[in-house]
Every structure is written in structure tokens, then in C-alpha cells.
Scaffold this motif. Structure first.
Motif, PDB file in Angstrom:
ATOM      1  N   ILE A 135     -16.489  12.729  -4.604  1.00 30.85           N
ATOM      2  CA  ILE A 135     -16.303  11.319  -4.276  1.00 30.85           C
ATOM      3  C   ILE A 135     -15.101  11.178  -3.352  1.00 30.85           C
ATOM      4  O   ILE A 135     -14.012  11.670  -3.647  1.00 30.85           O
ATOM      5  CB  ILE A 135     -16.088  10.472  -5.547  1.00 30.85           C
ATOM      6  N   GLY A 136     -15.306  10.514  -2.232  1.00 24.67           N
ATOM      7  CA  GLY A 136     -14.224  10.277  -1.284  1.00 24.67           C
ATOM      8  C   GLY A 136     -13.408   9.055  -1.668  1.00 24.67           C
ATOM      9  O   GLY A 136     -13.948   8.061  -2.164  1.00 24.67           O
ATOM     10  N   PHE A 137     -12.109   9.130  -1.437  1.00 24.91           N
ATOM     11  CA  PHE A 137     -11.197   8.009  -1.655  1.00 24.91           C
ATOM     12  C   PHE A 137     -10.307   7.883  -0.427  1.00 24.91           C
ATOM     13  O   PHE A 137      -9.820   8.897   0.092  1.00 24.91           O
ATOM     14  CB  PHE A 137     -10.313   8.232  -2.887  1.00 24.91           C
ATOM     15  N   ASP A 138     -10.075   6.660   0.026  1.00 23.05           N
ATOM     16  CA  ASP A 138      -9.124   6.476   1.123  1.00 23.05           C
ATOM     17  C   ASP A 138      -7.709   6.277   0.592  1.00 23.05           C
ATOM     18  O   ASP A 138      -6.776   6.072   1.370  1.00 23.05           O
ATOM     19  CB  ASP A 138      -9.528   5.315   2.033  1.00 23.05           C
ATOM     20  N   GLU A 139      -7.538   6.350  -0.714  1.00 21.47           N
ATOM     21  CA  GLU A 139      -6.224   6.238  -1.356  1.00 21.47           C
ATOM     22  C   GLU A 139      -6.208   7.168  -2.566  1.00 21.47           C
ATOM     23  O   GLU A 139      -6.926   6.956  -3.548  1.00 21.47           O
ATOM     24  CB  GLU A 139      -5.957   4.786  -1.767  1.00 21.47           C
ATOM     25  N   HIS A 140      -5.368   8.229  -2.475  1.00 23.61           N
ATOM     26  CA  HIS A 140      -5.358   9.268  -3.513  1.00 23.61           C
ATOM     27  C   HIS A 140      -4.927   8.713  -4.866  1.00 23.61           C
ATOM     28  O   HIS A 140      -5.386   9.173  -5.918  1.00 23.61           O
ATOM     29  CB  HIS A 140      -4.434  10.417  -3.098  1.00 23.61           C
ATOM     30  N   ARG A 141      -4.055   7.723  -4.873  1.00 26.90           N
ATOM     31  CA  ARG A 141      -3.575   7.177  -6.152  1.00 26.90           C
ATOM     32  C   ARG A 141      -4.715   6.566  -6.955  1.00 26.90           C
ATOM     33  O   ARG A 141      -4.747   6.674  -8.181  1.00 26.90           O
ATOM     34  CB  ARG A 141      -2.494   6.122  -5.907  1.00 26.90           C
ATOM     35  N   LEU A 142      -5.655   5.907  -6.279  1.00 28.75           N
ATOM     36  CA  LEU A 142      -6.777   5.315  -6.994  1.00 28.75           C
ATOM     37  C   LEU A 142      -7.676   6.402  -7.573  1.00 28.75           C
ATOM     38  O   LEU A 142      -8.193   6.269  -8.682  1.00 28.75           O
ATOM     39  CB  LEU A 142      -7.568   4.410  -6.050  1.00 28.75           C
ATOM     40  N   SER A 143      -7.841   7.496  -6.836  1.00 21.56           N
ATOM     41  CA  SER A 143      -8.605   8.626  -7.360  1.00 21.56           C
ATOM     42  C   SER A 143      -7.962   9.170  -8.626  1.00 21.56           C
ATOM     43  O   SER A 143      -8.651   9.457  -9.616  1.00 21.56           O
ATOM     44  CB  SER A 143      -8.697   9.726  -6.302  1.00 21.56           C
ATOM     45  N   ALA A 144      -6.635   9.324  -8.606  1.00 26.82           N
ATOM     46  CA  ALA A 144      -5.934   9.839  -9.787  1.00 26.82           C
ATOM     47  C   ALA A 144      -6.088   8.902 -10.974  1.00 26.82           C
ATOM     48  O   ALA A 144      -6.233   9.342 -12.120  1.00 26.82           O
ATOM     49  CB  ALA A 144      -4.463  10.041  -9.453  1.00 26.82           C
ATOM     50  N   ALA A 145      -6.060   7.587 -10.711  1.00 28.95           N
ATOM     51  CA  ALA A 145      -6.196   6.619 -11.798  1.00 28.95           C
ATOM     52  C   ALA A 145      -7.609   6.614 -12.366  1.00 28.95           C
ATOM     53  O   ALA A 145      -7.800   6.425 -13.574  1.00 28.95           O
ATOM     54  CB  ALA A 145      -5.825   5.227 -11.304  1.00 28.95           C
ATOM     55  N   VAL A 146      -8.611   6.843 -11.513  1.00 28.96           N
ATOM     56  CA  VAL A 146     -10.002   6.853 -11.962  1.00 28.96           C
ATOM     57  C   VAL A 146     -10.338   8.149 -12.692  1.00 28.96           C
ATOM     58  O   VAL A 146     -11.164   8.156 -13.611  1.00 28.96           O
ATOM     59  CB  VAL A 146     -10.942   6.640 -10.749  1.00 28.96           C
ATOM     60  N   ALA A 147      -9.690   9.247 -12.309  1.00 24.66           N
ATOM     61  CA  ALA A 147     -10.057  10.569 -12.827  1.00 24.66           C
ATOM     62  C   ALA A 147      -9.968  10.648 -14.346  1.00 24.66           C
ATOM     63  O   ALA A 147     -10.770  11.342 -14.990  1.00 24.66           O
ATOM     64  CB  ALA A 147      -9.167  11.633 -12.192  1.00 24.66           C
ATOM     65  N   GLY A 148      -8.998   9.963 -14.949  1.00 30.16           N
ATOM     66  CA  GLY A 148      -8.868  10.014 -16.398  1.00 30.16           C
ATOM     67  C   GLY A 148     -10.022   9.343 -17.119  1.00 30.16           C
ATOM     68  O   GLY A 148     -10.285   9.631 -18.293  1.00 30.16           O
ATOM     69  N   ARG A 149     -10.714   8.463 -16.446  1.00 29.23           N
ATOM     70  CA  ARG A 149     -11.838   7.733 -17.043  1.00 29.23           C
ATOM     71  C   ARG A 149     -13.184   8.281 -16.580  1.00 29.23           C
ATOM     72  O   ARG A 149     -14.183   8.190 -17.300  1.00 29.23           O
ATOM     73  CB  ARG A 149     -11.754   6.247 -16.666  1.00 29.23           C
ATOM     74  N   MET A 150     -13.206   8.817 -15.354  1.00 31.80           N
ATOM     75  CA  MET A 150     -14.454   9.311 -14.776  1.00 31.80           C
ATOM     76  C   MET A 150     -14.138  10.537 -13.920  1.00 31.80           C
ATOM     77  O   MET A 150     -13.802  10.421 -12.744  1.00 31.80           O
ATOM     78  CB  MET A 150     -15.082   8.204 -13.908  1.00 31.80           C
ATOM     79  N   PRO A 151     -14.204  11.755 -14.505  1.00 27.74           N
ATOM     80  CA  PRO A 151     -13.849  12.971 -13.758  1.00 27.74           C
ATOM     81  C   PRO A 151     -14.714  13.114 -12.507  1.00 27.74           C
ATOM     82  O   PRO A 151     -15.913  12.817 -12.518  1.00 27.74           O
ATOM     83  CB  PRO A 151     -14.132  14.091 -14.762  1.00 27.74           C
ATOM     84  N   HIS A 152     -14.084  13.585 -11.423  1.00 24.43           N
ATOM     85  CA  HIS A 152     -14.810  13.753 -10.166  1.00 24.43           C
ATOM     86  C   HIS A 152     -14.074  14.751  -9.293  1.00 24.43           C
ATOM     87  O   HIS A 152     -12.930  15.123  -9.574  1.00 24.43           O
ATOM     88  CB  HIS A 152     -14.926  12.414  -9.439  1.00 24.43           C
ATOM     89  N   GLN A 153     -14.716  15.182  -8.226  1.00 23.74           N
ATOM     90  CA  GLN A 153     -14.085  16.038  -7.223  1.00 23.74           C
ATOM     91  C   GLN A 153     -13.559  15.148  -6.101  1.00 23.74           C
ATOM     92  O   GLN A 153     -14.330  14.463  -5.433  1.00 23.74           O
ATOM     93  CB  GLN A 153     -15.083  17.046  -6.668  1.00 23.74           C
ATOM     94  N   PHE A 154     -12.252  15.166  -5.909  1.00 26.31           N
ATOM     95  CA  PHE A 154     -11.635  14.292  -4.913  1.00 26.31           C
ATOM     96  C   PHE A 154     -11.889  14.790  -3.501  1.00 26.31           C
ATOM     97  O   PHE A 154     -11.741  15.973  -3.191  1.00 26.31           O
ATOM     98  CB  PHE A 154     -10.128  14.202  -5.159  1.00 26.31           C
ATOM     99  N   VAL A 155     -12.255  13.861  -2.606  1.00 21.94           N
ATOM    100  CA  VAL A 155     -12.391  14.126  -1.176  1.00 21.94           C
ATOM    101  C   VAL A 155     -11.548  13.087  -0.444  1.00 21.94           C
ATOM    102  O   VAL A 155     -11.685  11.885  -0.690  1.00 21.94           O
ATOM    103  CB  VAL A 155     -13.859  14.023  -0.713  1.00 21.94           C
ATOM    104  N   ASP A 156     -10.670  13.543   0.450  1.00 27.12           N
ATOM    105  CA  ASP A 156      -9.853  12.626   1.245  1.00 27.12           C
ATOM    106  C   ASP A 156     -10.744  11.979   2.302  1.00 27.12           C
ATOM    107  O   ASP A 156     -11.202  12.639   3.229  1.00 27.12           O
ATOM    108  CB  ASP A 156      -8.700  13.371   1.899  1.00 27.12           C
ATOM    109  N   ALA A 157     -10.977  10.677   2.146  1.00 25.41           N
ATOM    110  CA  ALA A 157     -11.961  10.006   2.994  1.00 25.41           C
ATOM    111  C   ALA A 157     -11.355   9.119   4.062  1.00 25.41           C
ATOM    112  O   ALA A 157     -12.106   8.466   4.803  1.00 25.41           O
ATOM    113  CB  ALA A 157     -12.897   9.170   2.123  1.00 25.41           C
ATOM    114  N   LEU A 158     -10.033   9.078   4.178  1.00 26.44           N
ATOM    115  CA  LEU A 158      -9.440   8.154   5.142  1.00 26.44           C
ATOM    116  C   LEU A 158      -9.891   8.463   6.562  1.00 26.44           C
ATOM    117  O   LEU A 158     -10.334   7.580   7.296  1.00 26.44           O
ATOM    118  CB  LEU A 158      -7.914   8.178   5.042  1.00 26.44           C
TER     119      LEU A 158
END
Length: 333
Positions: free
Chosen positions: A144-167
């Protein structure tokens, strides 16, 4: 949205979560005044899935559900397939007041059009709303791509995913402009020209710089533009012999404009989510002989050969510019 999907698929992603206000607006058309309050807390987010069969999701404060109705009063500016609400305690009460300017039958239609899009419970924050939407789409473990890494980190604890830098991916998707975007740019140019022309009418000997700022800001607001950076004026000064002495730079001073002052206008603002920034140089009253001579030389050269092009280069030095060049950069080249 289709462009986002194209670059997302090329990058091997299954979804992208958009957080930056201008990207959320680009994808869904959603925006509100809250985004201009420079708060640290995320105020909206959107999800675009690579699979077009999945919904485009907009996560906004519950109190801002009415904002969608306001945005779509005349045209369908805000579009999404699903809304995920979350709490913002400072604003939730506001969203429940009756709008005195909206007929009751129209209010009912507004509510009906939005209610069908709302899914799930109202979550405590935007990260929880995003996590709930991704979980319902069975995105656990997905790229899952995120244009803001902090939001990815906040979501990860509730919904694990593979972070992709999407900016960069999202910026790449916006490089080529569509016909509707070009039409919006042309409308923007019309408004910008109108604003800079009005700025010129405000300049005369005896008027105070601060008053020019205020009047121009008022004009911009009435044109639907939002002034930024303490108004719309940039810079001014006057000639002392052959030397230009700057004495105004985004100031709110009460000094009156005088004959011979050289004013550089820069009408900065935002219109329909796009930046307005047009520069013009003006002389107050009668120009000095040195300025008039420079103007005539450039005018005559241009008139003699229409292939010539001219630009005014503004020279800045953080500690002050001086023609001698002894304090750093050399304005003589």
C-alpha cells in the motif's frame, strides 16, 4: 483517479492512501477551510485502489459531512464512492446545526445523497478510519502506497501492510494535464490578470502601503481568490541617483508612496486550489530620468525586433544588496 491507478499498478501496489491536502483534493475534489489552519493532525485522507471494482474512499471528520453538500451545491466538485467518518471533538457539534440559508427540502436531499456513501462506524481518528476501510477491503499484508509515512505507521498497528512511498508516484500522475485541468488554468489566468490590473489602479502618490495591501486583499477575496503571505504586495523602493534603494519588503508600514518610488507587485494567492503569482513593476508618479531611460531603451529594442524577449531579474542578498558587490554576491555578474 485513473492516473493514480495506472502508476500504482506499474509500481506493483494494490492501494494508495493520500494524506496531503492538495493530493486529496486532486483525487476527490474534497477540501475545507480546516486544511488552511495548519494543524498538525491530519484532517482528511483518501484511498484509491488499483482494482477499479473497489471504491474510492474519502475519510473526513464526521462534522465535515455537510461540507460535501456545500461543495456540491452547484456542481459535482467532490466525488467518491465511500465515506469513512472520524471524530474531531472541536468541530462535531458545528456539523449538527441547521443551515438557515438552505431550504428544508434541499437539506433533506443533501443528507440523503451523503448518507448512502457513509460506511462503518465513526472512528476516533483518521488513521482508524483508514485502517477500517482497508480491513473491509481485505488489504492486510498488501503493498500500500502512502504519501505520508507517519500515516502509514499509525495505520500499521491496526492493519499490517507493506509500505510503499507514493509521493513521487502521485506527483508523476499529475504531470500531464487533462483538458478540464487546462480549462481551469485558463480561468485562473483570467482571475490573476484581473487582480494584477486592479493592483495597478491602487498605486498613486500619498497612498499608504498598508492600505494598498488591504484593498488588494479585499478585491482578491471578492474574486474568489485567497490572499496569502500577508497580502499581495511584494517589494518597493526608490532611486537615489543611479542607485535603487529598497525600503519595502512585505511590510505593513504606514509610509506613503512618493513620486519616483518603484514598486514591484506580486499578487500571491490561491484560486480553486491553484497558486496565483503574477509580478509587475510600476513607478509611482513621474519616473526618474534613470528609470525612464532604461524603460525607453528596452521598449525601443523590443519594437525594433519582435524576436527579442525581456525579463526583469530580481536580485536578492540575505543581508542586503549593494551595487559594489562587496558583501557577497555581485549584482554586476
Amino acid at each position: 483517479v485513473e492516473r493514480f491507478r495506472t502508476v500504482l499498478v506499474a509500481a506493483g501496489g494494490e492501494a494508495v492512501v493520500l494524506f496531503l491536502p492538495h493530493v486529496v483534493r486532486y483525487a476527490t475534489g474534497y477540501h475545507s477551510i480546516l486544511e488552511r489552519w495548519t494543524q498538525m493532525e491530519p484532517l482528511a485522507a483518501a484511498i484509491v485502489f488499483a482494482d477499479p471494482a473497489r471504491p474510492t474512499v474519502l475519510a473526513i471528520p464526521e462534522a465535515n459531512l455537510a461540507v460535501i453538500a456545500v461543495l456540491n451545491r452547484d456542481h459535482q466538485h467532490c466525488t467518491c464512492d465511500e465515506i469513512r467518518p472520524f471524530d474531531m471533538l472541536n468541530f462535531c457539534e458545528v456539523g449538527r446545526y441547521v443551515d438557515p440559508d438552505r431550504p428544508a427540502d434541499r437539506l433533506g436531499a443533501d443528507v440523503a445523497s451523503i448518507a448512502l456513501l457513509v460506511h462503518g462506524d465513526c472512528q476516533p481518528d483518521v488513521a482508524s478510519a483508514i485502517a477500517a476501510a482497508l480491513t473491509d477491503q481485505q488489504m492486510a499484508g498488501a503493498r500500500i502506497g502512502f504519501d505520508e509515512h507517519r500515516l502509514s505507521a499509525a495505520v500499521a498497528g491496526r492493519m499490517p501492510h507493506q509500505f510503499v512511498d507514493a509521493l513521487d508516484l502521485m506527483l508523476r500522475a499529475r504531470v500531464v494535464k487533462t483538458a478540464p485541468e487546462i480549462a481551469r488554468y485558463r480561468q485562473l489566468g483570467t482571475v490573476a490578470d484581473r487582480v494584477i490590473a486592479h493592483a495597478g489602479t491602487l498605486l498613486r502618490p500619498g497612498v499608504e502601503w498598508t492600505d494598498v495591501q488591504a484593498q488588494l486583499c479585499d478585491f482578491m477575496v471578492r474574486q474568489g481568490a485567497i490572499p496569502v503571505d500577508e497580502g499581495a504586495m511584494l517589494f518597493g523602493g526608490t532611486y537615489d541617483g543611479e542607485d535603487f534603494i529598497p525600503d519595502l519588503f512585505r511590510t505593513t508600514g504606514r509610509r506613503q508612496l512618493r513620486d519616483g518610488d518603484i514598486v514591484i507587485l506580486e499578487t500571491q494567492g490561491v484560486y480553486d486550489g491553484f497558486w496565483i503569482d503574477i509580478n509587475r513593476t510600476a513607478v509611482i508618479g513621474k519616473p526618474s530620468p534613470a528609470f525612464q531611460q532604461l524603460h525607453d531603451i528596452l521598449r525601443d529594442a523590443f519594437a525594433s525586433d519582435l524576436t527579442w524577449k525581456f525579463a526583469i531579474l530580481r536580485y536578492f542578498n540575505p543581508v542586503g544588496a549593494h551595487h559594489s558587490g562587496l558583501i557577497g554576491e555581485d549584482p554586476q555578474g
